[in-house]
Design an enzyme around this catalytic site. Structure first.
Site, PDB file in Angstrom:
ATOM      1  N   ASP A  45       2.342   3.954  -2.292  1.00  0.00           N
ATOM      2  CA  ASP A  45       1.867   2.564  -2.250  1.00  0.00           C
ATOM      3  C   ASP A  45       0.349   2.530  -2.435  1.00  0.00           C
ATOM      4  O   ASP A  45      -0.259   1.455  -2.485  1.00  0.00           O
ATOM      5  CB  ASP A  45       2.326   1.832  -0.985  1.00  0.00           C
ATOM      6  CG  ASP A  45       1.843   2.467   0.299  1.00  0.00           C
ATOM      7  OD1 ASP A  45       1.208   3.544   0.243  1.00  0.00           O
ATOM      8  OD2 ASP A  45       2.099   1.892   1.377  1.00  0.00           O
ATOM      9  N   SER A  46      -0.260   3.723  -2.615  1.00  0.00           N
ATOM     10  CA  SER A  46      -1.652   3.795  -3.078  1.00  0.00           C
ATOM     11  C   SER A  46      -1.811   3.065  -4.403  1.00  0.00           C
ATOM     12  O   SER A  46      -2.926   2.751  -4.808  1.00  0.00           O
ATOM     13  CB  SER A  46      -2.092   5.264  -3.224  1.00  0.00           C
ATOM     14  OG  SER A  46      -1.143   5.994  -3.977  1.00  0.00           O
ATOM     15  N   ASP A  84       7.491   5.270  -1.828  1.00  0.00           N
ATOM     16  CA  ASP A  84       6.925   4.760  -0.571  1.00  0.00           C
ATOM     17  C   ASP A  84       7.579   3.438  -0.181  1.00  0.00           C
ATOM     18  O   ASP A  84       7.761   2.548  -1.019  1.00  0.00           O
ATOM     19  CB  ASP A  84       5.417   4.504  -0.758  1.00  0.00           C
ATOM     20  CG  ASP A  84       4.551   5.467   0.017  1.00  0.00           C
ATOM     21  OD1 ASP A  84       5.041   6.083   0.991  1.00  0.00           O
ATOM     22  OD2 ASP A  84       3.378   5.604  -0.359  1.00  0.00           O
ATOM     23  N   LYS A 113       9.634   7.343   1.686  1.00  0.00           N
ATOM     24  CA  LYS A 113       8.625   7.744   2.670  1.00  0.00           C
ATOM     25  C   LYS A 113       8.239   6.544   3.526  1.00  0.00           C
ATOM     26  O   LYS A 113       8.083   5.441   3.004  1.00  0.00           O
ATOM     27  CB  LYS A 113       7.386   8.312   1.970  1.00  0.00           C
ATOM     28  CG  LYS A 113       6.285   8.747   2.957  1.00  0.00           C
ATOM     29  CD  LYS A 113       5.244   9.642   2.309  1.00  0.00           C
ATOM     30  CE  LYS A 113       4.182   8.926   1.549  1.00  0.00           C
ATOM     31  NZ  LYS A 113       3.393   7.947   2.333  1.00  0.00           N
ATOM     32  N   GLU A 115       5.759   5.407   7.164  1.00  0.00           N
ATOM     33  CA  GLU A 115       4.668   5.811   8.040  1.00  0.00           C
ATOM     34  C   GLU A 115       5.023   5.565   9.503  1.00  0.00           C
ATOM     35  O   GLU A 115       5.565   4.503   9.832  1.00  0.00           O
ATOM     36  CB  GLU A 115       3.395   5.006   7.689  1.00  0.00           C
ATOM     37  CG  GLU A 115       2.901   5.272   6.276  1.00  0.00           C
ATOM     38  CD  GLU A 115       1.620   4.527   5.922  1.00  0.00           C
ATOM     39  OE1 GLU A 115       1.006   3.899   6.823  1.00  0.00           O
ATOM     40  OE2 GLU A 115       1.236   4.570   4.743  1.00  0.00           O
ATOM     41  N   GLU A 182      -1.710  13.311   7.091  1.00  0.00           N
ATOM     42  CA  GLU A 182      -2.917  12.827   6.406  1.00  0.00           C
ATOM     43  C   GLU A 182      -4.116  12.830   7.359  1.00  0.00           C
ATOM     44  O   GLU A 182      -4.045  12.254   8.464  1.00  0.00           O
ATOM     45  CB  GLU A 182      -2.665  11.411   5.853  1.00  0.00           C
ATOM     46  CG  GLU A 182      -3.872  10.849   5.126  1.00  0.00           C
ATOM     47  CD  GLU A 182      -3.558   9.653   4.225  1.00  0.00           C
ATOM     48  OE1 GLU A 182      -2.367   9.296   4.075  1.00  0.00           O
ATOM     49  OE2 GLU A 182      -4.517   9.093   3.675  1.00  0.00           O
TER      50      GLU A 182
HETATM   51  O1  KIV Z   1       0.458   6.159  -1.040  1.00  0.00           O
HETATM   52  C1  KIV Z   1       0.125   7.341  -1.215  1.00  0.00           C
HETATM   53  O2  KIV Z   1      -0.317   7.743  -2.291  1.00  0.00           O
HETATM   54  C2  KIV Z   1       0.272   8.251  -0.092  1.00  0.00           C
HETATM   55  C3  KIV Z   1      -0.416   9.574  -0.173  1.00  0.00           C
HETATM   56  C4  KIV Z   1      -1.853   9.392   0.028  1.00  0.00           C
HETATM   57  C5  KIV Z   1       0.165  10.577   0.750  1.00  0.00           C
HETATM   58  O3  KIV Z   1       0.905   7.925   0.873  1.00  0.00           O
END
Ligand code: KIV
Length: 265
Positions: A45-46, A84, A113, A115, A182
Site C-alpha cells: 500500500d506504499s 497489502d 499482508k 499490520e 519494519e
Molecule cells: O507497503 C509497503 O510497501 C510495505 C513495505 C514497506 C514492507 O508494507
C-alpha cells in the site's frame, strides 16, 4: 525460477538462503524484477505514496489494491505475490475475509499482508483457516503513523521489545506464514527471526532477518525527499534498472545489504 510458494520460502529459511523481496505495482517492473531473480513481490500500500503521491498509505482503498495486483499478475510468471490489505479494510475478521477474498479472487494475490500484533490474532486465525495465507507486519506500522507520532523505530525499550517478541510468536501460532519487521533494532529482529519457523523479512531490521524488502522506487532513488536510513540506492552504481535489481538480489543473498549504515540499534 520454478513457482515460488510458501513452502519454497520455508525451505529457503531452513537452508539459510536469504529472500530478496521488492514491491511492484505494475506489469513492466514485475517482469524486470522476476527476470532479475526476485522470488517474492509485494504489492504494497506504499503505492499510495509512490504511485498516487499521497502523504501516507491511509487513503489507499481496496479497489486501488485490486487494480495494481491485477497489473502485477500480468507481468508475473513464477513469483509469489503478496497483496497489502489497506487501512480500515480489516477492522473485523469478517471484513478481513471480504478484503482478502477480493485481493485473491479479483486481484490474483497469493498471500495477504496486514499490520498489527495481538489485536489481529483472531483475524489471522480466521483468514488462515479459510485457506488464505497471511503475512503479518510488526514494528513500524505505516497505517498507524498518526498513533505512533511519526515514522519511528519501534521496540527500543525492554517492554516494547518483549511485546513484539510475544506478538511474533502468537502470530505464527495463529497461522501467519511470513512476518515483515519494519524499523526494529537489529538485535531484536535477529532474536525474533531465530525464534520463528516462518520467514521473517526485514526493512530497517538488520542483516539477520531471513530476507529483506524495500520499496522499489526507494531503491531506485526516485522517491522525492531524504530517504530513510534503511534505504540504499542501487541504481547509483548500476547501468540500468535491471542491473540495479540484480545488485539488490545479490546483496541480500550474500548478506552485504543491509550494512551497518542501514540499521538501527
Ligand atoms: O507497503 C509497503 O510497501 C510495505 C513495505 C514497506 C514492507 O508494507
Amino acid at each position: 525460477m520454478s513457482q515460488v510458494t510458501t513452502a519454497t520460502l520455508i525451505e529457503m529459511k531452513q537452508r539459510g538462503e536469504k529472500i530478496a523481496v521488492l514491491t511492484s505495482y505494475d506489469a513492466s517492473f514485475t517482469r524486470v524484477l522476476e527476470d532479475a531473480g526476485v522470488p517474492v513481490i509485494l504489492i504494497g500500500d506504499s503505492l499510495g505514496m509512490v504511485i498516487q503521491g499521497q502523504e501516507s498509505t491511509l487513503p489507499v482503498d481496496v479497489s486501488d489494491m485490486v487494480y495494481h495486483t491485477r497489473c502485477v499478475v500480468r507481468g508475473r510468471r513464477n513469483t509469489l505475490l503478496i497483496g497489502d490489505m489497506p487501512f480500515m479494510s480489516y477492522s473485523s475478521a469478517e471484513q478481513a475475509l471480504t478484503t482478502a477474498g477480493r485481493l485473491m479472487k479479483d486481484g490474483g494475490a497469493h498471500m495477504v499482508k496486514l499490520e498489527g500484533g495481538a489485536t489481529q490474532l483472531e483475524t489471522v486465525r480466521q483468514l488462515t483457516s479459510s485457506g488464505i495465507p497471511v503475512c503479518a507486519h510488526l514494528g513500524l506500522l505505516p497505517q498507524s503513523v498518526h498513533k505512533l507520532g511519526g515514522y519511528r523505530v519501534q521496540g527500543r525499550d525492554e517492554e516494547a521489545a518483549r511485546i513484539m517478541r510475544e506478538d511474533a510468536l502468537a502470530l505464527e501460532s495463529a497461522g501467519a506464514q511470513m512476518l515483515v519487521l519494519e524499523c526494529v533494532p537489529s538485535q531484536l529482529a535477529a532474536d525474533i527471526s531465530r525464534s520463528l519457523m516462518i520467514p521473517v523479512i526485514g526493512i530497517g531490521a538488520g542483516p539477520e532477518c531471513d530476507g529483506q524488502v524495500l520499496v522499489l522506487y526507494d531503491m531506485l532513488g526516485i522517491t522525492p525527499g531524504k530517504p530513510p536510513r534503511f534505504v540504499k540506492n542501487f541504481l547509483e552504481d548500476a547501468d540500468s534498472i535491471a542491473d540495479a535489481v540484480r545488485a539488490y538480489v545479490k546483496a541480500v543473498q550474500d548478506g552485504s545489504f543491509p550494512g551497518p549504515e542501514h540499521c538501527f540499534q
